[in-house]
Scaffold this active site. Structure first.
Site, PDB file in Angstrom:
ATOM      1  N   SER A  33       0.791  -1.237   0.000  1.00 31.86           N
ATOM      2  CA  SER A  33       0.000   0.000   0.000  1.00 31.86           C
ATOM      3  C   SER A  33       0.821   1.284   0.000  1.00 31.86           C
ATOM      4  CB  SER A  33      -0.888   0.046   1.244  1.00 31.86           C
ATOM      5  OG  SER A  33      -2.179  -0.346   0.919  1.00 31.86           O
ATOM      6  N   LYS A  47       0.704   3.494  -2.953  1.00 34.04           N
ATOM      7  CA  LYS A  47      -0.455   4.351  -3.262  1.00 34.04           C
ATOM      8  C   LYS A  47      -0.099   5.826  -3.222  1.00 34.04           C
ATOM      9  CE  LYS A  47      -3.697   0.901  -1.442  1.00 34.04           C
ATOM     10  NZ  LYS A  47      -4.401   0.428  -0.244  1.00 34.04           N
ATOM     11  N   TYR A  91      -2.538  -2.173 -10.699  1.00 37.43           N
ATOM     12  CA  TYR A  91      -2.584  -1.971  -9.242  1.00 37.43           C
ATOM     13  C   TYR A  91      -1.819  -3.096  -8.523  1.00 37.43           C
ATOM     14  CZ  TYR A  91      -4.341  -2.080  -4.483  1.00 37.43           C
ATOM     15  OH  TYR A  91      -4.416  -2.145  -3.112  1.00 37.43           O
ATOM     16  N   TYR A 131      -4.184   3.247   7.939  1.00 34.96           N
ATOM     17  CA  TYR A 131      -5.395   2.422   8.074  1.00 34.96           C
ATOM     18  C   TYR A 131      -6.333   3.097   9.081  1.00 34.96           C
ATOM     19  CZ  TYR A 131      -2.429  -0.876   5.589  1.00 34.96           C
ATOM     20  OH  TYR A 131      -1.599  -1.457   4.667  1.00 34.96           O
ATOM     21  N   VAL A 179       0.802  -3.737   4.088  1.00 33.00           N
ATOM     22  CA  VAL A 179       0.565  -5.031   4.745  1.00 33.00           C
ATOM     23  C   VAL A 179       1.779  -5.966   4.739  1.00 33.00           C
ATOM     24  CG1 VAL A 179      -1.944  -5.100   4.518  1.00 33.00           C
ATOM     25  CG2 VAL A 179      -0.510  -6.009   2.676  1.00 33.00           C
TER      26      VAL A 179
HETATM   27  N1  GLU Z   1      -1.999  -5.188  -2.355  1.00 30.92           N
HETATM   28  C1  GLU Z   1      -2.693  -5.109  -1.098  1.00 30.92           C
HETATM   29  C2  GLU Z   1      -4.185  -5.193  -1.306  1.00 30.92           C
HETATM   30  O1  GLU Z   1      -4.677  -4.713  -2.296  1.00 30.92           O
HETATM   31  C3  GLU Z   1      -2.298  -3.824  -0.450  1.00 30.92           C
HETATM   32  C4  GLU Z   1      -2.870  -3.706   0.910  1.00 30.92           C
HETATM   33  C5  GLU Z   1      -2.073  -2.857   1.835  1.00 30.92           C
HETATM   34  O2  GLU Z   1      -0.849  -2.888   1.867  1.00 30.92           O
HETATM   35  O3  GLU Z   1      -2.741  -2.124   2.585  1.00 30.92           O
HETATM   36  O4  GLU Z   1      -4.874  -5.729  -0.501  1.00 30.92           O
END
Ligand code: GLU
Length: 350
Positions: A73, A76, A198, A250, A268
């Site tokens: 994540s 992002k 993604y 989060y 994650v």
């Molecule tokens: N690739 C993970 C997903 O889409 C990223 C989640 C994360 O790191 O928060 O669930």
């Protein structure tokens, strides 16, 4: 050992502080490794690295700072920056909001009125942002994205194909979100392509030091402090920092803002990237996660560093604008004298 006081900060004392934190939190074994993406479950729970890169390129590191992991994540933040550069702030705001959700990162929700995903740091928002990346086809879009990551990191990178495939075959929630957004016209027909891109961005491999350089690049107004490449137009840095601050951790984001008080993004796979604007980037890597998805050791380390040095953005107890000047007493370049044994640089002699 007595921890150094903020008033007498030097390169050596800061390095010693990081080493002390590493010793203190290595025995903390709380948390669990993410396994909803099967490949991630293979991570080593004992792996633990801390790295700080200042805006003028000094590096302080301890532990497993050169172990590769997928960025997940944390990507992002950077893809949001790229989309802002591709389309501008006003257009982006029509496609994705900037409101925290208070829900899990993978919640299948959209803003009821606008049908936008809430923000670019949750999965729905990130998929919408990724679908906007410009290019004549999937290859060009992927290559542009990898080039952007290279500019932030300062060296060549690759996508971990095992993690990508693992996520691609199990990412049903993400597919559901993408289809929901397609239903409301928030993304176009290239749903599978957007999802692949993604999953690829999440599978870019980095180490803890790379993450700290990326954070330092944000801290340094978009200019990589090691290579001096402008990785992002400085005018968009404030957009990145704002969503990191309000939505980056989060549904711990509020408590994080309260306790640590710095823009950050978590992933994650166990990485946390923190920006001290105009000062330095901090990264911690340790795979075991708490119930909200944040690295357990990472949270503790960030709290201690912020509190010890008075780095909370709203903390007036220390003149933190002098932090880097004080730290810059013994430069250690990225290609400098790291002993590479995962035990810190060990060469500061002041
Ligand atoms: N690739 C993970 C997903 O889409 C990223 C989640 C994360 O790191 O928060 O669930």
């Amino acid at each position: 050992m007595t921890l150094t006081s903020a008033g007498s900060l030097t390169g050596q004392s800061f390095q010693a502080f990081l080493e002390e934190l590493h010793r203190k939190y290595q025995p903390l074994t709380d948390g669990a490794i993410a396994n909803y993406i099967p490949e991630l479950a293979k991570a080593d729970p004992d792996c633990f690295g801390i790295c700080v890169v200042t805006k003028d390129g000094h590096v302080y590191e301890v532990g497993n700072t050169q172990t590769l992991f997928t960025i997940q994540s944390i990507s992002k933040v950077f893809v949001y920056g790229m989309a802002l550069q591709d389309h501008g702030r006003d257009y982006l705001l029509t496609r994705v909001g900037v409101e925290p959700t208070g829900d899990a990162f993978n919640a299948i929700i959209l803003d009821e009125q606008s049908k936008r995903p809430y923000n670019p740091m949750v999965n729905a928002g990130a998929i919408a942002v990724t679908s906007l990346i410009k290019g004549t086809g999937p290859t060009e879009r992927l290559n542009r994205m990898l080039d952007m990551f290279r500019d932030f990191i300062g060296h060549d990178i690759f996508v971990d194909v095992s993690v990508f495939m693992s996520e691609r075959t199990t990412g049903h929630r993400n597919r559901a979100m993408a289809h929901l957004m397609r239903n409301f016209g928030m993304i176009d027909d290239r749903i599978d392509e957007a999802l692949d891109l993604y999953f690829q961005q999440c599978s870019v491999t980095v180490d803890c030091r790379d993450l700290a350089v990326m954070a330092a690049t944000i801290a340094n107004h978009g200019i990589n402090p090691i290579t001096h490449t402008q990785a992002l137009d400085s005018g968009y840095i404030r957009d990145l920092l704002s969503v990191m601050y309000t939505c980056g951790m989060y549904n711990f984001a509020g408590q994080w803002s309260h306790e640590v008080g710095l823009p950050a993004k978590s992933g994650v796979s166990g990485g946390i990237m923190v920006v001290v604007p105009n000062q330095f980037g901090l990264a911690v890597f340790s795979p075991p996660l708490d119930a909200r998805g944040n690295s357990v050791r990472g949270i503790e380390v960030c709290k201690e560093i912020s509190n010890h040095y008075g780095l909370h953005l709203f903390d007036s107890s220390m003149n933190c604008t002098r932090f880097v000047q004080q730290l810059g007493t013994k430069p250690h370049g990225i290609d400098g004298n790291s002993n590479g044994d995962g035990k810190g640089i060990g060469t500061l002699s002041d």
